[in-house]
Design an enzyme around this catalytic site. Structure first.
Site, PDB file in Angstrom:
ATOM      1  N   LYS A   1      -4.548  15.873  -4.975  1.00  0.00           N
ATOM      2  CA  LYS A   1      -4.756  15.807  -3.524  1.00  0.00           C
ATOM      3  C   LYS A   1      -3.713  16.673  -2.794  1.00  0.00           C
ATOM      4  O   LYS A   1      -4.055  17.487  -1.941  1.00  0.00           O
ATOM      5  CB  LYS A   1      -4.648  14.349  -3.050  1.00  0.00           C
ATOM      6  CG  LYS A   1      -4.642  14.206  -1.530  1.00  0.00           C
ATOM      7  CD  LYS A   1      -4.280  12.820  -1.046  1.00  0.00           C
ATOM      8  CE  LYS A   1      -4.032  12.861   0.470  1.00  0.00           C
ATOM      9  NZ  LYS A   1      -3.669  11.584   1.034  1.00  0.00           N
TER      10      LYS A   1
ATOM     11  N   THR B   1      -0.176  11.105   3.780  1.00  0.00           N
ATOM     12  CA  THR B   1      -0.144  12.536   3.455  1.00  0.00           C
ATOM     13  C   THR B   1      -1.488  13.112   3.870  1.00  0.00           C
ATOM     14  O   THR B   1      -2.524  12.725   3.312  1.00  0.00           O
ATOM     15  CB  THR B   1       0.060  12.749   1.947  1.00  0.00           C
ATOM     16  OG1 THR B   1       1.254  12.095   1.548  1.00  0.00           O
ATOM     17  CG2 THR B   1       0.167  14.236   1.631  1.00  0.00           C
TER      18      THR B   1
ATOM     19  N   LYS C   1       6.225  18.157   3.069  1.00  0.00           N
ATOM     20  CA  LYS C   1       5.679  17.357   1.964  1.00  0.00           C
ATOM     21  C   LYS C   1       4.864  18.230   0.998  1.00  0.00           C
ATOM     22  O   LYS C   1       5.047  18.169  -0.219  1.00  0.00           O
ATOM     23  CB  LYS C   1       4.812  16.243   2.537  1.00  0.00           C
ATOM     24  CG  LYS C   1       3.936  15.516   1.551  1.00  0.00           C
ATOM     25  CD  LYS C   1       4.628  14.381   0.853  1.00  0.00           C
ATOM     26  CE  LYS C   1       3.749  13.757  -0.215  1.00  0.00           C
ATOM     27  NZ  LYS C   1       4.406  12.739  -0.979  1.00  0.00           N
TER      28      LYS C   1
HETATM   29  P1  NAD Z   1      -4.310   3.086  -0.802  1.00  0.00           P
HETATM   30  O1  NAD Z   1      -5.696   3.558  -1.032  1.00  0.00           O
HETATM   31  O2  NAD Z   1      -3.729   2.046  -1.700  1.00  0.00           O
HETATM   32  O3  NAD Z   1      -4.173   2.534   0.720  1.00  0.00           O
HETATM   33  C1  NAD Z   1      -4.876   3.063   1.808  1.00  0.00           C
HETATM   34  C2  NAD Z   1      -5.403   1.877   2.615  1.00  0.00           C
HETATM   35  O4  NAD Z   1      -6.020   2.350   3.810  1.00  0.00           O
HETATM   36  C3  NAD Z   1      -6.467   1.061   1.867  1.00  0.00           C
HETATM   37  O5  NAD Z   1      -6.013  -0.282   1.725  1.00  0.00           O
HETATM   38  C4  NAD Z   1      -7.715   1.170   2.749  1.00  0.00           C
HETATM   39  O6  NAD Z   1      -8.487  -0.006   2.789  1.00  0.00           O
HETATM   40  C5  NAD Z   1      -7.083   1.456   4.097  1.00  0.00           C
HETATM   41  N1  NAD Z   1      -8.007   2.087   5.039  1.00  0.00           N
HETATM   42  C6  NAD Z   1      -8.850   3.136   4.826  1.00  0.00           C
HETATM   43  N2  NAD Z   1      -9.534   3.411   5.941  1.00  0.00           N
HETATM   44  C7  NAD Z   1      -9.127   2.528   6.882  1.00  0.00           C
HETATM   45  C8  NAD Z   1      -9.469   2.314   8.258  1.00  0.00           C
HETATM   46  N3  NAD Z   1     -10.366   3.075   8.866  1.00  0.00           N
HETATM   47  N4  NAD Z   1      -8.843   1.310   8.896  1.00  0.00           N
HETATM   48  C9  NAD Z   1      -7.935   0.528   8.272  1.00  0.00           C
HETATM   49  N5  NAD Z   1      -7.558   0.683   6.993  1.00  0.00           N
HETATM   50  C10 NAD Z   1      -8.153   1.664   6.314  1.00  0.00           C
HETATM   51  O7  NAD Z   1      -3.407   4.396  -0.792  1.00  0.00           O
HETATM   52  P2  NAD Z   1      -1.800   4.485  -0.921  1.00  0.00           P
HETATM   53  O8  NAD Z   1      -1.438   4.746  -2.326  1.00  0.00           O
HETATM   54  O9  NAD Z   1      -1.180   3.346  -0.178  1.00  0.00           O
HETATM   55  O10 NAD Z   1      -1.539   5.858  -0.145  1.00  0.00           O
HETATM   56  C11 NAD Z   1      -1.558   5.928   1.270  1.00  0.00           C
HETATM   57  C12 NAD Z   1      -1.094   7.318   1.683  1.00  0.00           C
HETATM   58  O11 NAD Z   1       0.219   7.547   1.164  1.00  0.00           O
HETATM   59  C13 NAD Z   1      -1.962   8.470   1.174  1.00  0.00           C
HETATM   60  O12 NAD Z   1      -2.078   9.435   2.182  1.00  0.00           O
HETATM   61  C14 NAD Z   1      -1.197   8.983  -0.031  1.00  0.00           C
HETATM   62  O13 NAD Z   1      -1.463  10.356  -0.299  1.00  0.00           O
HETATM   63  C15 NAD Z   1       0.232   8.763   0.434  1.00  0.00           C
HETATM   64  N6  NAD Z   1       1.213   8.625  -0.660  1.00  0.00           N
HETATM   65  C16 NAD Z   1       0.943   7.806  -1.720  1.00  0.00           C
HETATM   66  C17 NAD Z   1       1.886   7.684  -2.737  1.00  0.00           C
HETATM   67  C18 NAD Z   1       1.631   6.786  -3.925  1.00  0.00           C
HETATM   68  O14 NAD Z   1       2.377   6.868  -4.912  1.00  0.00           O
HETATM   69  N7  NAD Z   1       0.640   5.900  -3.887  1.00  0.00           N
HETATM   70  C19 NAD Z   1       3.092   8.397  -2.658  1.00  0.00           C
HETATM   71  C20 NAD Z   1       3.349   9.188  -1.546  1.00  0.00           C
HETATM   72  C21 NAD Z   1       2.388   9.308  -0.547  1.00  0.00           C
END
Ligand code: NAD
Length: 290
Positions: free
Chosen positions: A237, A87, A162
Site C-alpha cells: 500500500k 496513511t 511517510k
Molecule cells: P484497520 O483496518 O485495523 O482499522 C481501520 C478501521 O477503520 C476499521 O476498524 C474500520 O472498520 C474503520 N473504518 C473504515 N471505514 C470507516 C468509516 N467510514 N467510519 C468509521 N470507521 C471506519 O487498519 P489499521 O491497521 O488500524 O490501519 C489504519 C491506518 O494506519 C491505515 O491507513 C494504515 O496504512 C496505517 N498504518 C498501519 C500500521 C499497522 O501496522 N497496522 C502501521 C502504520 C500505519
C-alpha cells in the site's frame, strides 16, 4: 481535552485507549471495530465530531478519509483540529486540509510509524503536516500516543515524509533479503554476514533491527515464522502511494518502482499476503536468477 476518534481498528483502538487512560474525554466511532475500554461510543461520525477540541481519524485509505471528512466537517466547531493519522495519498491529505481550513478547522496530517506494537505501547513516531498552531494544539496528544513527533511543514508534508521513509524501507528490505539469499548460495554463514554488514556501510534498519533471517540479530518477525509485524500488504500500500506521488510530481524513483513491483507479485501471486514484509527472504531463497 474532548477528543473524537474515528477508526478504532488495529492502530486506532489502542491509540484511543491511551488517550482515555491519560485522562482525556474520548468518544469513539467505527463501522465494525469495538470501542476500547474508557472510550464512549458515538452512534455515527458526525456525533463523534460534535463539540470536540480534536477529532482524530485512523482509517484505511484516502477515499474513506474524504468521505468521513464530508460527514464530520459540518459538525466540528470553529477552532477545533482535524487530526488524520491514517496513511493516505498526499492529494487526499491536502484536499481534506483545504476543506478543514474553509470550515475554520485546523488540519493536520500525521501518519505514524511504529506499527501495532507502537500504538499499544504509546511509542509511535508522528510525521506531521499542517500549521504551527495545529501542531502546538496536538503536541500533547502526540506525546501520549507516541515518543516522537516531527513537524514536517504544511499540509500533506506528513504523508510525504511517510511515503519517502517507507519507499526507502521497502527498497532496503528487498536489497537486504536478496543479499542474504546470495550469501547463502556463496556459502557465507548468515551470522558472519550479519556481523559484517550490521557494522559496515551496508547496515540499515532492515538488517540491524529487523533482520529478515531468523535467529540472527535482535528478535524480529522472522523469529516468529514471519507473522507481522509490518504486513507485506501494508508495505505494498505504502509503496503504491509513493509511486502515485512520484507520478504526480514527475519524480524518477526506479528503486521504489521495482520494490513496488516485487511486493505486488509477492502479495498478489506468491503467498505473501498476511505475512510480514521481511518474508521476502524465503521468497528469494527459493528462486534462481530467472
Ligand atoms: P484497520 O483496518 O485495523 O482499522 C481501520 C478501521 O477503520 C476499521 O476498524 C474500520 O472498520 C474503520 N473504518 C473504515 N471505514 C470507516 C468509516 N467510514 N467510519 C468509521 N470507521 C471506519 O487498519 P489499521 O491497521 O488500524 O490501519 C489504519 C491506518 O494506519 C491505515 O491507513 C494504515 O496504512 C496505517 N498504518 C498501519 C500500521 C499497522 O501496522 N497496522 C502501521 C502504520 C500505519
Amino acid at each position: 481535552m474532548k477528543i473524537g476518534f474515528i477508526g478504532l481498528g488495529n492502530m486506532g483502538g489502542p491509540m484511543a485507549a491511551n488517550l482515555a487512560t491519560a485522562g482525556h474525554a474520548v468518544t469513539g466511532f467505527d463501522l465494525t471495530a469495538p470501542c476500547p475500554e474508557g472510550v464512549t461510543v458515538a452512534s455515527n461520525a458526525a456525533e463523534c465530531a460534535t463539540d470536540v477540541d480534536v477529532l482524530i481519524t485512523m482509517l484505511p485509505n484516502g477515499a474513506i478519509l474524504r468521505s468521513v471528512a464530508n460527514e464530520v466537517m459540518p459538525a466540528l466547531k470553529s477552532g477545533a483540529a482535524f487530526l488524520d493519522c491514517s496513511t493516505v495519498d498526499v492529494e487526499s491529505a491536502r484536499a481534506v486540509a483545504d476543506q478543514a481550513n474553509a470550515a475554520d478547522v485546523l488540519a493536520l496530517d500525521a501518519p505514524v510509524s511504529g506499527g501495532i506494537g507502537g500504538a499499544v505501547a504509546g511509542t509511535l513516531t508522528f510525521m506531521v503536516g499542517g500549521s504551527d498552531a495545529g501542531f502546538s494544539l496536538a503536541k500533547p496528544l502526540f506525546d501520549i500516543m507516541g515518543q516522537k513527533s516531527v513537524h514536517c511543514g504544511p499540509s500533506g508534508n506528513g504523508q510525504a515524509a511517510k511515503i519517502c521513509n517507507n519507499m526507502i524501507l521497502g527498497a532496503t528490505m528487498v536489497a537486504t533479503c536478496e543479499s542474504i539469499a546470495l550469501a547463502d548460495k556463496l556459502g557465507l554463514d548468515r551470522q558472519a554476514l550479519f556481523d559484517v554488514v550490521s557494522t559496515s556501510s551496508g547496515s540499515s534498519w532492515s538488517m540491524n533491527t529487523y533482520c529478515p533471517a531468523p535467529g540472527i540479530g535482535p528478535q524480529s518477525p522472522s523469529d516468529n515464522d514471519y507473522t507481522p509485524g509490518f504486513a507485506a500488504d501494508l508495505m505494498l500500500k505504502d509503496l503504491r502511494l509513493s509511486q502515485q506521488a512520484a507520478q504526480s510530481v514527475d519524480a524518477d524513483t526506479p528503486m521504489g518502482k521495482r520494490a513496488t513491483e516485487l511486493y505486488a507479485s509477492f502479495v498478489e501471486d506468491e503467498g505473501g499476503n498476511g505475512r510480514d514484509f521481511s518474508a521476502m527472504l524465503p521468497r528469494f531463497e527459493k528462486r534462481g536468477r530467472t
